[in-house]
Motif scaffolding. Structure first.
Motif, PDB file in Angstrom:
ATOM      1  N   LYS A 163       0.853  -1.183   0.000  1.00 19.19           N
ATOM      2  CA  LYS A 163       0.000   0.000   0.000  1.00 19.19           C
ATOM      3  C   LYS A 163       0.892   1.237   0.000  1.00 19.19           C
ATOM      4  N   LEU A 164       0.597   2.157  -0.916  1.00 18.83           N
ATOM      5  CA  LEU A 164       1.373   3.389  -1.039  1.00 18.83           C
ATOM      6  C   LEU A 164       0.506   4.575  -0.655  1.00 18.83           C
ATOM      7  N   GLU A 165       0.997   5.414   0.251  1.00 15.30           N
ATOM      8  CA  GLU A 165       0.285   6.632   0.643  1.00 15.30           C
ATOM      9  C   GLU A 165       1.174   7.839   0.384  1.00 15.30           C
ATOM     10  N   ASN A 166       0.740   8.695  -0.504  1.00 14.89           N
ATOM     11  CA  ASN A 166       1.458   9.933  -0.860  1.00 14.89           C
ATOM     12  C   ASN A 166       2.865   9.668  -1.366  1.00 14.89           C
ATOM     13  N   PHE A 167       3.089   8.466  -1.854  1.00 14.93           N
ATOM     14  CA  PHE A 167       4.417   8.095  -2.379  1.00 14.93           C
ATOM     15  C   PHE A 167       4.488   8.535  -3.833  1.00 14.93           C
ATOM     16  N   ARG A 168       5.150   9.681  -4.022  1.00 16.68           N
ATOM     17  CA  ARG A 168       5.282  10.297  -5.346  1.00 16.68           C
ATOM     18  C   ARG A 168       3.900  10.432  -6.001  1.00 16.68           C
ATOM     19  N   GLN A 169       3.652   9.863  -7.196  1.00 16.43           N
ATOM     20  CA  GLN A 169       2.357  10.135  -7.836  1.00 16.43           C
ATOM     21  C   GLN A 169       1.222   9.244  -7.334  1.00 16.43           C
ATOM     22  N   PHE A 195      15.868   6.946  -7.387  1.00 17.60           N
ATOM     23  CA  PHE A 195      15.477   8.258  -7.902  1.00 17.60           C
ATOM     24  C   PHE A 195      16.539   9.297  -7.544  1.00 17.60           C
ATOM     25  N   SER A 196      16.832  10.198  -8.468  1.00 19.03           N
ATOM     26  CA  SER A 196      17.762  11.293  -8.162  1.00 19.03           C
ATOM     27  C   SER A 196      17.105  12.279  -7.192  1.00 19.03           C
ATOM     28  N   ASP A 197      15.783  12.479  -7.315  1.00 15.95           N
ATOM     29  CA  ASP A 197      15.042  13.332  -6.380  1.00 15.95           C
ATOM     30  C   ASP A 197      14.611  12.468  -5.189  1.00 15.95           C
ATOM     31  N   LYS A 198      15.178  12.742  -4.042  1.00 15.28           N
ATOM     32  CA  LYS A 198      14.893  11.918  -2.876  1.00 15.28           C
ATOM     33  C   LYS A 198      13.617  12.343  -2.157  1.00 15.28           C
ATOM     34  N   ASN A 199      12.936  13.369  -2.648  1.00 13.17           N
ATOM     35  CA  ASN A 199      11.667  13.791  -2.054  1.00 13.17           C
ATOM     36  C   ASN A 199      10.566  12.847  -2.528  1.00 13.17           C
ATOM     37  N   MET A 200      10.000  12.081  -1.618  1.00 14.32           N
ATOM     38  CA  MET A 200       8.996  11.093  -1.981  1.00 14.32           C
ATOM     39  C   MET A 200       7.568  11.642  -1.900  1.00 14.32           C
ATOM     40  N   LEU A 201       7.387  12.832  -1.318  1.00 16.11           N
ATOM     41  CA  LEU A 201       6.042  13.349  -1.079  1.00 16.11           C
ATOM     42  C   LEU A 201       5.354  13.723  -2.387  1.00 16.11           C
ATOM     43  N   ASN A 202       4.095  13.334  -2.512  1.00 14.56           N
ATOM     44  CA  ASN A 202       3.289  13.655  -3.686  1.00 14.56           C
ATOM     45  C   ASN A 202       3.253  15.165  -3.903  1.00 14.56           C
ATOM     46  N   LYS A 203       3.434  15.633  -5.132  1.00 13.79           N
ATOM     47  CA  LYS A 203       3.548  17.062  -5.438  1.00 13.79           C
ATOM     48  C   LYS A 203       2.244  17.806  -5.150  1.00 13.79           C
ATOM     49  N   ILE A 204       1.119  17.151  -5.412  1.00 12.95           N
ATOM     50  CA  ILE A 204      -0.173  17.808  -5.163  1.00 12.95           C
ATOM     51  C   ILE A 204      -0.365  18.011  -3.659  1.00 12.95           C
ATOM     52  N   VAL A 205      -0.051  16.957  -2.901  1.00 10.88           N
ATOM     53  CA  VAL A 205      -0.171  17.058  -1.446  1.00 10.88           C
ATOM     54  C   VAL A 205       0.751  18.153  -0.928  1.00 10.88           C
ATOM     55  N   ALA A 206       1.970  18.205  -1.472  1.00 10.90           N
ATOM     56  CA  ALA A 206       2.927  19.219  -1.039  1.00 10.90           C
ATOM     57  C   ALA A 206       2.403  20.622  -1.322  1.00 10.90           C
ATOM     58  N   THR A 207       1.760  20.798  -2.463  1.00  7.74           N
ATOM     59  CA  THR A 207       1.227  22.115  -2.826  1.00  7.74           C
ATOM     60  C   THR A 207       0.076  22.518  -1.920  1.00  7.74           C
ATOM     61  N   GLU A 208      -0.754  21.556  -1.537  1.00  9.82           N
ATOM     62  CA  GLU A 208      -1.945  21.857  -0.731  1.00  9.82           C
ATOM     63  C   GLU A 208      -1.618  22.051   0.754  1.00  9.82           C
ATOM     64  N   MET A 209      -0.414  21.673   1.172  1.00  3.82           N
ATOM     65  CA  MET A 209      -0.049  21.814   2.591  1.00  3.82           C
ATOM     66  C   MET A 209       0.004  23.285   2.984  1.00  3.82           C
ATOM     67  N   ARG A 210      -0.457  23.573   4.203  1.00 10.74           N
ATOM     68  CA  ARG A 210      -0.370  24.924   4.749  1.00 10.74           C
ATOM     69  C   ARG A 210       0.873  25.038   5.644  1.00 10.74           C
ATOM     70  N   PRO A 211       1.378  26.252   5.851  1.00 11.49           N
ATOM     71  CA  PRO A 211       2.545  26.414   6.732  1.00 11.49           C
ATOM     72  C   PRO A 211       2.261  25.821   8.108  1.00 11.49           C
ATOM     73  N   GLY A 212       3.198  25.064   8.618  1.00  7.30           N
ATOM     74  CA  GLY A 212       3.031  24.417   9.914  1.00  7.30           C
ATOM     75  C   GLY A 212       2.398  23.044   9.816  1.00  7.30           C
ATOM     76  N   GLN A 213       1.818  22.748   8.690  1.00  7.15           N
ATOM     77  CA  GLN A 213       1.149  21.451   8.525  1.00  7.15           C
ATOM     78  C   GLN A 213       2.177  20.367   8.195  1.00  7.15           C
ATOM     79  N   GLU A 214       1.887  19.141   8.566  1.00  2.00           N
ATOM     80  CA  GLU A 214       2.763  18.025   8.229  1.00  2.00           C
ATOM     81  C   GLU A 214       1.945  16.915   7.572  1.00  2.00           C
ATOM     82  N   CYS A 215       2.595  16.203   6.655  1.00  2.00           N
ATOM     83  CA  CYS A 215       1.978  15.062   5.969  1.00  2.00           C
ATOM     84  C   CYS A 215       2.976  13.914   5.950  1.00  2.00           C
ATOM     85  N   LYS A 216       2.471  12.732   5.817  1.00  4.31           N
ATOM     86  CA  LYS A 216       3.360  11.565   5.835  1.00  4.31           C
ATOM     87  C   LYS A 216       3.322  10.822   4.505  1.00  4.31           C
TER      88      LYS A 216
END
Length: 664
Positions: free
Chosen positions: A7-13, A58-79
């Motif tokens: 199961k993948l959650e917010n793992f890249r796309q 992957f050369s980009d080690k950021n695994m967080l989904n780009k849409i989720v990253a964009t929707e995050m508010r300052p101070g918010q955290e996602c996994k």
């Protein structure tokens, strides 16, 4: 290890996607995931590796989904979380790797280190969690990372492994794979446990237990033996280094020898190119000289060429006039001038200026010597004809020169066409410089091989001396220890340990040779099934794989598809042997069994034609107990046709946008 689900959650796309894998029930052991290029097949396949080892390619080690990253508010955290469930041994494992991402007030996103948890559910249904610090070693016990590449691989990795085979590289990796997956590692570890060269071994512990109080010579001999062990270990380490250097140099030499073959033809082409360039330069110079001749000839006939039209018009005009008989004989212009001055003609007519008689007499001057008009016109006509002939000559000369130039241009066109073909084959550049560079590398490899072999021979001889010295000291010490009861017991215990060590070595060598022979036979059977050609392969004691043709004496160079077929046969051969060992009735064979493992492959069929895709698709489910394939749509349709009734789980990737893909 057989995979149950992921199961993948917010793992890249992939924001929230999961797959239950076919586990072999009802003979269905294939899971196929189909998607167009760019939909995320490789990402999904990499999720296994990230969950198990916390790494991806992957050369980009950021695994967080780009849409989720964009929707995050300052101070918010996602996994980001990947949950992998698998069955290994007698228990079920749930592996959870998680990484927390936070967005700060500057809109930057930072990631924590990953956390890793493992839940273990035993056969009785009890669930326990592995301690945090033991999780990584628990995974190592399930599937060591160094062996994982034989079960989680993509087409690119297979191709690289196939090149390693063709150049003789990585044979030690193949040896490790065989030992690790076919049950030899346990026996190897036991041998290491008794190895007298190792200070921490059982035999070494006995040697350090002698009571030197009974005779001071015992300590002296023990020190000698320990010193020899240390020196022998250093010699062995150096010999291993030299072996690796020699193997690397040989592999490099083989690689460069293959490369230089490509330039052998290139060198001939380079010489041909230079000859063509020389011919072209000579032809262009010759053509330039002909142009100069045309100019020189034209300059010499310039006045004739440009005056000829005027001459022709003059001749046409003169042809309409008749000057014959108009000249006055025996008179001179001075006579006419005298008469005009006296204003009286010889006939007595007055010649007053402006009168008709005056004008008529004056016109007679044109017909008087020294150059009468008829003579002048005659000379003019002669000169005109000469110039007309000159013009005819310049036309002929230019025409002849232009014919030469035309032939030269035809020759130049042919030469340039031939040059273009040669340059196309050469792809530009002077290959001889490359050939010299490659030759230099080959010579360096030869020097390394000779130098290392010479040092290796010296080290072996030195090792022999140290072993003899150690044996003499051991014999002398044994004679002394027999005089003391405690030392005598230790000597007996050590003799038992040495006997076990020797037995283990003999069994290991016999088992390894048998396994290697069986593996060679199994791989050849699978290779023939996949490739269906007149090729077979052998595995030597260092696990170098050589490919031969049945009707040719000597090894052959394999194509990419053939080399990839060898890798498929090698991997599936190991898995098949491990599987056969588990179901064997012979207890000795069962000792060499290992866990079942899945084959997780990303784009494994891209290098094969349709016929090989069919044979590979038929072979894989028969040899592996679980097959998981991520595949592009075109190959996927063929795989579905050929694997048909073996497919227990199938999925398609549906790409919603560049940052989100879902499973359907």
């Amino acid at each position: 290890m057989l995979l149950q689900s992921i199961k993948l959650e917010n793992f890249r796309q992939f924001r929230n996607e999961s797959i239950d894998f076919a586990d072999g029930n009802n003979g269905k052991n294939v899971t196929i995931i189909i998607g167009e290029n760019g939909t995320g097949k490789t990402t999904f396949a990499q999720a296994f590796f990230w969950c198990l080892y916390g790494e991806t390619e992957f050369s980009d080690k950021n695994m967080l989904n780009k849409i989720v990253a964009t929707e995050m508010r300052p101070g918010q955290e996602c996994k980001v979380q990947v949950t992998l469930k698998l069955h290994h041994g007698e228990v079920d494992y749930t592996l959870i790797r998680e990484q927390i991402y936070r967005k700060d007030t500057s809109n930057r996103i930072k990631a924590d280190n990953t956390t890793f948890d493992i839940a273990v559910k035993d056969a009785s249904g009890n669930t326990n969690y592995v301690k945090k610090f033991q999780c990584e070693s628990e995974v190592k016990g399930i599937l060591p990372k160094e062996l994982s590449r034989y079960f989680f691989f993509d087409g690119e990795r297979i191709e690289k492994m196939s090149k390693d085979i063709s150049t003789g590289k990585k044979a030690t990796d193949f040896a490790k794979a065989v030992k690790g997956l076919l049950g030899l590692n346990a026996m190897y570890s036991a041998i290491q446990h008794f190895d007298p060269i190792k200070k921490s071994s059982v035999i070494s512990s006995y040697e350090s237990s002698y009571n030197a109080q009974s005779n001071t010579k015992i300590k002296e001999y023990t020190d000698t033996i320990e010193r020899c062990k240390t020196e022998i270990a250093a010699i062995d380490a150096r010999i291993e280094e030299l072996d690796n250097e020699i193997e690397a140099a040989r592999a490099r030499k083989a690689e460069k020898s293959e490369e230089i073959k490509q330039y052998a033809e290139g060198e001939e082409l380079q010489e041909k190119k230079e000859k063509l360039l020389s011919k072209i330069r000579a032809a262009e110079k010759s053509k330039s000289n002909v142009y100069k001749l045309i100019s020189k000839d034209f300059n010499g006939s310039l006045s004739s060429f440009f005056s000829i039209s005027l001459i022709q018009r003059a001749l046409e005009l003169l042809s309409e006039k008749d000057f014959a008989g108009k000249d006055i004989p025996y008179m001179h212009a001075k006579t006419i001038e005298y008469l005009l001055k006296q204003k009286v003609c010889l006939c007595g007519t007055h010649l007053d200026e402006g009168t008709i008689p005056y004008t008529k007499v004056k016109e007679l001057i044109d017909f008087l010597p020294p150059q009468s008009i008829s003579t002048t016109i005659g000379d003019f006509k002669k000169e005109s004809k000469r110039r007309a002939n000159d013009r005819q000559d310049i036309y002929g000369q230019v025409s002849d020169h232009l014919a030469v130039i035309s032939q030269q241009e035809d020759d130049l066109t042919d030469l340039r066409d031939e040059l273009a073909i040669v340059e196309g084959k050469l792809s530009g550049g002077d290959v001889r410089a490359k050939v010299r560079a490659i030759n230099n590398e080959i010579q360096i490899c030869d020097q390394t091989i000779r130098k290392d072999n010479a040092e290796r021979d010296r080290k072996i001889a030195e090792k022999g001396k140290k072993e003899s010295e150690m044996e003499r000291a051991d014999t002398e010490r044994r004679n002394l220890t027999l005089l003391d009861d405690n030392n005598k017991k230790i000597e007996i215990y050590k003799a038992y340990a040495e006997r076990i060590y020797k037995e283990l070595q003999e069994v290991y060598m016999t088992s390894e040779a048998e396994i290697r022979y069986r593996l060679q036979t199994t791989i050849n059977d699978i290779f023939k099934q996949i490739y269906e050609g007149g090729l077979y392969l052998t595995i030597d004691e260092k696990y170098h794989i050589s490919v031969y043709a049945t009707d040719y004496d000597g090894d052959v160079e394999t194509s990419t598809a053939q080399s990839i077929s060898v890798i498929f046969a090698f991997i599936t051969g190991i898995i098949k042997m491990a599987r056969d060992n588990r179901i064997a009735t012979d207890e000795d064979v069962q000792l060499l069994s290992s866990e079942p493992y899945p084959l997780v492959m990303d784009a494994p069929l891209s290098a094969f034609d349709k016929r090989r895709i069919k044979t590979v698709c038929e072979a894989l489910p028969e040899t592996a107990e679980q097959v998981i394939i991520f595949i592009k749509d075109t190959d996927g349709e063929l795989a579905e046709d050929y694997m048909g009734d073996r497919i227990g789980s199938r999925h398609h990737f549906d790409k919603k946008n560049e940052f989100e893909t879902v499973l359907v």
